[in-house]
Write a protein that holds these residues in place. Structure first.
Motif, PDB file in Angstrom:
ATOM      1  N   ARG A   9     -46.885  15.950  21.040  1.00 19.60           N
ATOM      2  CA  ARG A   9     -47.857  14.937  20.615  1.00 19.60           C
ATOM      3  C   ARG A   9     -47.160  13.850  19.833  1.00 19.60           C
ATOM      4  O   ARG A   9     -46.319  14.120  18.976  1.00 19.60           O
ATOM      5  CB  ARG A   9     -48.909  15.585  19.702  1.00 19.60           C
ATOM      6  N   PRO A  12     -51.917   9.655  19.335  1.00 18.82           N
ATOM      7  CA  PRO A  12     -52.951   9.992  20.320  1.00 18.82           C
ATOM      8  C   PRO A  12     -52.399  10.296  21.709  1.00 18.82           C
ATOM      9  O   PRO A  12     -53.164  10.567  22.632  1.00 18.82           O
ATOM     10  CB  PRO A  12     -53.803   8.722  20.357  1.00 18.82           C
ATOM     11  N   LEU A  14     -50.337  12.551  24.351  1.00 18.96           N
ATOM     12  CA  LEU A  14     -49.841  13.903  24.620  1.00 18.96           C
ATOM     13  C   LEU A  14     -48.940  13.854  25.853  1.00 18.96           C
ATOM     14  O   LEU A  14     -49.378  13.414  26.927  1.00 18.96           O
ATOM     15  CB  LEU A  14     -51.011  14.858  24.888  1.00 18.96           C
ATOM     16  N   ALA A  42     -56.232  19.417  26.328  1.00 19.30           N
ATOM     17  CA  ALA A  42     -56.207  17.970  26.072  1.00 19.30           C
ATOM     18  C   ALA A  42     -57.585  17.357  26.284  1.00 19.30           C
ATOM     19  O   ALA A  42     -58.028  16.498  25.520  1.00 19.30           O
ATOM     20  CB  ALA A  42     -55.182  17.302  26.986  1.00 19.30           C
ATOM     21  N   ASP A  45     -59.761  17.997  23.294  1.00 24.50           N
ATOM     22  CA  ASP A  45     -59.267  17.531  21.990  1.00 24.50           C
ATOM     23  C   ASP A  45     -59.529  16.031  21.847  1.00 24.50           C
ATOM     24  O   ASP A  45     -58.851  15.211  22.461  1.00 24.50           O
ATOM     25  CB  ASP A  45     -57.758  17.832  21.906  1.00 24.50           C
ATOM     26  N   VAL A  48     -56.744  13.361  21.408  1.00 24.29           N
ATOM     27  CA  VAL A  48     -55.849  12.959  22.511  1.00 24.29           C
ATOM     28  C   VAL A  48     -56.519  11.819  23.284  1.00 24.29           C
ATOM     29  O   VAL A  48     -57.635  11.951  23.764  1.00 24.29           O
ATOM     30  CB  VAL A  48     -55.576  14.145  23.465  1.00 24.29           C
ATOM     31  N   ARG A  49     -55.824  10.694  23.417  1.00 23.12           N
ATOM     32  CA  ARG A  49     -56.429   9.526  24.081  1.00 23.12           C
ATOM     33  C   ARG A  49     -55.612   9.047  25.287  1.00 23.12           C
ATOM     34  O   ARG A  49     -55.999   8.111  25.976  1.00 23.12           O
ATOM     35  CB  ARG A  49     -56.648   8.390  23.081  1.00 23.12           C
ATOM     36  N   CYS A  50     -54.494   9.712  25.557  1.00 16.54           N
ATOM     37  CA  CYS A  50     -53.730   9.427  26.779  1.00 16.54           C
ATOM     38  C   CYS A  50     -52.803  10.608  27.029  1.00 16.54           C
ATOM     39  O   CYS A  50     -52.244  11.165  26.084  1.00 16.54           O
ATOM     40  CB  CYS A  50     -52.920   8.142  26.631  1.00 16.54           C
ATOM     41  N   VAL A  51     -52.680  10.993  28.310  1.00 19.49           N
ATOM     42  CA  VAL A  51     -51.786  12.095  28.674  1.00 19.49           C
ATOM     43  C   VAL A  51     -50.682  11.545  29.571  1.00 19.49           C
ATOM     44  O   VAL A  51     -50.943  10.742  30.481  1.00 19.49           O
ATOM     45  CB  VAL A  51     -52.560  13.219  29.396  1.00 19.49           C
ATOM     46  N   ALA A 206     -54.050   4.271  24.929  1.00 21.53           N
ATOM     47  CA  ALA A 206     -54.732   5.109  23.928  1.00 21.53           C
ATOM     48  C   ALA A 206     -55.544   4.267  22.956  1.00 21.53           C
ATOM     49  O   ALA A 206     -56.546   4.741  22.397  1.00 21.53           O
ATOM     50  CB  ALA A 206     -53.703   5.957  23.175  1.00 21.53           C
TER      51      ALA A 206
END
Ligand code: T3D
Length: 266
Positions: A9, A12, A14, A42, A45, A48-51, A206
């Motif tokens: 992380r 924001p 991940l 994710a 959660d 978390v705003r972008c993977v 994010a």
């Protein structure tokens, strides 16, 4: 044992790294299990705003692990014939559905070769950035299979029927530069620029209204199946819902006040 998916992380963002480098991050049932669990976590959660999805070592992902007994063409003597759809139903389909319905944007950082289902998984992501030395291989036909993990759906939509068929029938290696040129991916960057480019892009996404971004993905996917009046109606329905949400109010207010917005919906 080392985790098969590394999770890191940074605020924001991940980053999930497929971590079977000795087998070019090819998929086993165990890798599937860890990746799906990481994506579920994710999705649940709200911080978390972008993977970002990437691979350890020199490959992104070489698709199904062909040494995995679960897909061996000849099961034990006397056993029922191999049914590959079981592996797809158990592992690939849940992964593909989860990826394409994440409540936040998903970036593929394609660090090396993406073959077979590995290519499909990369191309399922919302934005695909590849290192110049990376490549995409529709490896399926070479072993007597059809593109799966959404490949048959994704390829013609991304590059049109002629190129989709050329790629899928021949299974040639397509370099990242050419992949960008034909519109298969968003961007090809120098190898050394992959990580910083993707991190900056992920931070930018994010900070955006991610609920709307996920809605844009869903609307574009659905639009293939809709006629013009239906697409207009769907857009109106989405705007109706988003118009009641915090982020729209914040976006308009921030614009009026000439300041950066602070989005928080998910
Ligand atoms: O229902 C179902 O489950 C079926 C689902 C199917 C979905 C699919 O993904 S089908 C397509 C499966 N993938 C492939 O056919 C790709 C196979 N791999 C390759 O063609 C090549 O490895 C690459 C073009 C990706 C890379 O070539 P190269 O020369 O850079 O590397 P390499 O030497 O071939 O591979 C390095 C090692 O990774 C090697 O192991 P070793 O010899 O060092 O011990 C190789 O065996 C291993 N490896 C690469 N891909 C796979 C793999 N091991 C298992 N499964 C793989 N897919």
């Amino acid at each position: 044992a080392d985790p098969l998916v590394l999770a890191a992380r940074s605020g924001p963002v991940l980053t999930l790294t497929l971590n079977r480098p000795a087998a070019l991050n090819s998929f086993t049932g165990a890798l599937h299990g860890e990746l799906l669990a990481a994506l579920e976590a994710a999705a649940a959660d709200s911080a978390v705003r972008c993977v970002v999805l990437t691979g350890a070592g020199r490959a992104f992902c070489a698709g199904q692990d062909l040494a995995d007994p679960a897909v061996a063409p000849d099961p034990a003597p006397g056993a029922a014939p191999r049914d590959l759809s079981e592996v797809i139903d158990q592992h690939y389909r849940p992964l593909c559905l989860r990826l394409r319905s994440m409540p936040v944007p998903v970036i593929a950082a394609v660090n090396g070769v993406a073959a077979g289902a590995g290519a499909s998984i990369a191309l399922s992501c919302d934005i695909v950035v590849a290192a110049r030395s990376a490549s995409f291989i529709q490896a399926f036909a070479k072993i007597g299979l059809v593109p799966d993990s959404g490949g048959t759906w994704l390829l013609p939509r991304l590059v049109g029927r002629a190129r989709a068929l050329g790629l899928a029938l021949l299974g040639d290696k397509l370099g990242a530069e050419e992949a960008q040129r034909i519109g298969l991916i968003w961007q090809c960057v120098d190898d050394a620029q992959l990580q910083p480019t993707v991190q900056a892009l992920a931070e930018r996404l994010a900070a955006m209204p991610v609920k709307a971004l996920a809605g844009i993905r869903a609307a574009l996917d659905d639009a293939w199946l809709l006629d013009w009046p239906q697409a207009l109606a769907r857009e109106a329905q989405q705007q109706r819902e988003l118009g009641f949400a915090h982020d729209y109010r914040e976006g308009v207010q921030a614009f009026g006040e000439k300041r950066a917005p602070s989005f928080k919906d998910r």
